[in-house]
Design an enzyme around this catalytic site. Structure first.
Site, PDB file in Angstrom:
ATOM      1  N   LYS A   1       9.502   3.440   1.122  1.00 42.12           N
ATOM      2  CA  LYS A   1       9.016   4.782   0.824  1.00 42.12           C
ATOM      3  C   LYS A   1       7.837   5.175   1.718  1.00 42.12           C
ATOM      4  O   LYS A   1       6.980   4.345   2.007  1.00 42.12           O
ATOM      5  CB  LYS A   1       8.594   4.789  -0.651  1.00 42.12           C
ATOM      6  CG  LYS A   1       8.299   6.139  -1.240  1.00 42.12           C
ATOM      7  CD  LYS A   1       8.018   6.007  -2.735  1.00 42.12           C
ATOM      8  CE  LYS A   1       6.758   6.773  -3.116  1.00 42.12           C
ATOM      9  NZ  LYS A   1       6.441   6.751  -4.528  1.00 42.12           N
TER      10      LYS A   1
ATOM     11  N   LYS B   1       0.748  -4.455  -6.355  1.00 39.56           N
ATOM     12  CA  LYS B   1      -0.630  -4.129  -5.973  1.00 39.56           C
ATOM     13  C   LYS B   1      -1.521  -5.364  -5.978  1.00 39.56           C
ATOM     14  O   LYS B   1      -2.461  -5.439  -5.191  1.00 39.56           O
ATOM     15  CB  LYS B   1      -1.195  -3.020  -6.867  1.00 39.56           C
ATOM     16  CG  LYS B   1      -0.561  -1.679  -6.573  1.00 39.56           C
ATOM     17  CD  LYS B   1      -1.378  -0.508  -7.070  1.00 39.56           C
ATOM     18  CE  LYS B   1      -0.724   0.802  -6.622  1.00 39.56           C
ATOM     19  NZ  LYS B   1      -1.299   1.991  -7.278  1.00 39.56           N
TER      20      LYS B   1
ATOM     21  N   LYS C   1       1.141   6.780   1.463  1.00 35.75           N
ATOM     22  CA  LYS C   1      -0.123   7.232   2.045  1.00 35.75           C
ATOM     23  C   LYS C   1      -1.006   6.061   2.450  1.00 35.75           C
ATOM     24  O   LYS C   1      -1.972   6.234   3.174  1.00 35.75           O
ATOM     25  CB  LYS C   1      -0.844   8.211   1.111  1.00 35.75           C
ATOM     26  CG  LYS C   1      -1.003   7.795  -0.310  1.00 35.75           C
ATOM     27  CD  LYS C   1      -1.530   8.980  -1.128  1.00 35.75           C
ATOM     28  CE  LYS C   1      -1.553   8.638  -2.608  1.00 35.75           C
ATOM     29  NZ  LYS C   1      -2.014   9.745  -3.436  1.00 35.75           N
TER      30      LYS C   1
END
Ligand code: TRP
Length: 329
Positions: A195, A113, A198
């Site tokens: 993966k 992140k 979103k």
């Protein structure tokens, strides 16, 4: 004998995807009879990235609506919003003081992140795992159903609980990750090697739970496959086709062999349309219920206030015990 306790949650950032549904929520449904379940919406964790305040509020309600629409019975499960049980923030701070910089800097999610949001590597992003530990430990959870990507956060939660118990005596139950092997790990439709996320930038990569049937069909038709034109499960060499098979298997409960037989001699065109239709059909009643719930904010409010009240009963007991042990009046 009392039931085992389960806690899990989803962040309130972004729109939920088919991956969230098949990989997480759908599994939770099977647990509601057997366990005492707490499912939260992790809106405090969402603050580690910048959000539009209105969007964050709406997303929080949308996730609650999705939980219920997908079949989590609010009478049987405690559904609540993290921020409404202030014990989370309090225990989060306390646990910060028992967590080492070294262990936090080893977290892969933090590293990933910080790379993605290099303009906003804030302290919250760094201490994210301590807050997550608080989420879990407040409820004395035995099991935490999470995806593979959260396993490391579960490990640090266990380390913190053990560290605390060792200094102050039995305080926290040591939780276990509940990563079901057979549970679906849904990959992106455009990039089937990572993966379904979103926060993907390519919208064709992701099926959102809110997507209209035509959009779902279009995205599946565009899904990346390979040139072999044979429906065969081989994640290594055929990641795209294998991912579509995973999705189809998760929805229909068919085995990979059954699916291979079903599409024997048929091309990818037919296969993609059949998979798309299975998803559309599965989501339809959930989407209808979801819209109905979002139009009934009063009902949603009733559910989350009741959830917070129930959650607080347990959380406040744990926090009081912790405070007593460490000398906080
Ligand atoms: N970090 C989790 C995720 O991104 C969300 C989460 C927050 C969570 N608190 C939790 C999951 C507690 C399980 C238990 O998926």
């Amino acid at each position: 004998m009392s039931k085992k306790i389960i806690l899990s949650g989803i962040q309130a950032t972004g729109r939920l995807t088919l991956g969230n549904y098949l990989g997480a929520i759908d599994n939770w449904l099977t647990m509601q009879e057997e366990y005492e379940c707490y499912y939260m919406i992790a809106n405090l964790h969402s603050l580690t990235v910048r959000n539009d305040p209105e969007v964050l509020k709406n997303n929080t309600l949308k996730i609650l609506a999705t939980y219920i629409a997908a079949g989590l019975n609010p009478e049987k499960n405690t559904l609540f919003i993290q921020s409404q049980v202030s014990e989370h923030a309090e225990l989060g701070w306390i646990l910060d003081c028992y967590t080492y910089m070294g262990e936090l800097s080893r977290m892969t999610q933090f590293k990933d992140k910080s790379q993605k949001h290099s303009d906003n590597i804030n302290a919250g992003l760094f201490t994210y795992p301590a807050l997550m530990a608080a989420d879990i430990l407040l409820y004395q959870a035995d099991l935490v159903p999470v995806g593979e990507d959260q396993r490391q956060h579960l490990e640090i939660t266990r380390d913190l609980a053990e560290r605390f118990n060792k200094i102050y005596g039995e305080t926290f139950v040591i939780p276990e990750a509940y990563v079901r092997k057979e549970s679906a790990r849904i990959m992106g439709l455009q990039d089937p090697t990572s993966k379904m996320s979103k926060s993907a930038t390519n919208l064709n990569d992701v099926i959102f739970l809110e997507d209209e049937p035509e959009v779902i069909l279009k995205k599946f038709k565009k899904a990346v496959t390979d040139s072999e034109n044979k429906v065969k499960f081989d994640p290594e060499n055929k990641p795209g086709v294998s991912n579509l098979m995973q999705i189809y298997a998760a929805i229909t409960n068919k085995t990979m062999e059954q699916i291979e037989q079903e599409f024997d001699g048929k091309g990818y065109g037919d296969f993609k349309i059949t998979v798309a239709n299975s998803v559309i059909e599965k989501l339809k009643p959930i989407q209808d219920k979801y819209q109905e719930l979002l139009n009934n904010k009063e009902y949603l409010e009733k559910i989350y206030l009741k959830g917070a009240q129930e959650a607080k009963k347990i959380a406040s007991k744990t926090l009081r015990d912790v405070k007593d042990k460490i000398g906080i009046l």
